[in-house]
Design a protein around this motif. Sequence first.
Motif, mmCIF file in Angstrom:
data_model
loop_
_atom_site.group_PDB
_atom_site.id
_atom_site.type_symbol
_atom_site.label_atom_id
_atom_site.label_comp_id
_atom_site.label_asym_id
_atom_site.label_seq_id
_atom_site.Cartn_x
_atom_site.Cartn_y
_atom_site.Cartn_z
ATOM 1 N N LYS A 1 0.858 -1.181 0.000
ATOM 2 C CA LYS A 1 0.000 0.000 0.000
ATOM 3 C C LYS A 1 0.895 1.233 0.000
ATOM 4 O O LYS A 1 1.690 1.431 0.910
ATOM 5 N N VAL A 2 0.768 2.052 -1.048
ATOM 6 C CA VAL A 2 1.574 3.264 -1.209
ATOM 7 C C VAL A 2 0.653 4.392 -1.646
ATOM 8 O O VAL A 2 -0.094 4.237 -2.616
ATOM 9 N N THR B 1 11.928 5.646 -2.132
ATOM 10 C CA THR B 1 11.459 6.704 -3.026
ATOM 11 C C THR B 1 10.916 7.900 -2.255
ATOM 12 O O THR B 1 10.599 8.922 -2.855
ATOM 13 N N GLY B 2 10.795 7.779 -0.948
ATOM 14 C CA GLY B 2 10.271 8.863 -0.132
ATOM 15 C C GLY B 2 8.799 8.729 0.175
ATOM 16 O O GLY B 2 8.222 9.575 0.858
ATOM 17 N N LYS B 3 8.174 7.691 -0.288
ATOM 18 C CA LYS B 3 6.760 7.447 -0.030
ATOM 19 C C LYS B 3 6.585 6.581 1.208
ATOM 20 O O LYS B 3 7.412 5.717 1.496
ATOM 21 N N ARG B 4 5.504 6.824 1.930
ATOM 22 C CA ARG B 4 5.196 5.967 3.063
ATOM 23 C C ARG B 4 4.531 4.705 2.522
ATOM 24 O O ARG B 4 3.543 4.782 1.784
ATOM 25 N N ALA B 5 5.087 3.554 2.858
ATOM 26 C CA ALA B 5 4.594 2.293 2.313
ATOM 27 C C ALA B 5 4.457 1.274 3.429
ATOM 28 O O ALA B 5 5.180 1.306 4.420
ATOM 29 N N GLU B 6 3.509 0.367 3.247
ATOM 30 C CA GLU B 6 3.310 -0.742 4.170
ATOM 31 C C GLU B 6 2.784 -1.926 3.376
ATOM 32 O O GLU B 6 2.316 -1.766 2.249
ATOM 33 N N MET B 7 2.885 -3.103 3.958
ATOM 34 C CA MET B 7 2.346 -4.292 3.298
ATOM 35 C C MET B 7 0.836 -4.129 3.169
ATOM 36 O O MET B 7 0.197 -3.492 3.998
#
Length: 148
Positions: free
Chosen positions: A30-31, A82-88
């Motif tokens: 999820k981004v 990339t500077g994006k907040r990401a999670e599974m």
Amino acid sequence: MGYLDHMSDLCSVTSTRKSKRKNMETVEIKVKMDCDGCERRVKNAVSSLSGVKSVDVNRKQSRVTVTGYVEPNKVLKKVQSTGKRAEMWPYIPYNLVNYPYAPQAYDKKAPSGYVKNVVQAFHAPDITPSESLTTLFSDENPNACSVM
């Protein structure tokens, strides 16, 4: 099997080193992506990993699906670089859950047709089904069936 085949088997060099091959996996992340530039930056970063076969970016659902011989944690770290907040990907399809409106399962931010993957949304298995059958015809049970 002829003589030459037998001799070639004896003389062949075998490698004793076992190579650990990664399994083919599908990793969903999820981004939050706002524009085409964000989408392109995430797709290019993930595509540069070795072992990646395909990358599918769905900006409407804020979802990136990576298929290939990759490790999920490496893909997550690459997206976060990339500077994006990401999670599974924390969601599962709505039809796989017994209680989709459980307090922690229902999420207004979830894409349509999905709920959060939490334990409260699943049916607890009956641990002792034989016990319920033995008390069904018991004299101590006031709701028991009296056939006789």
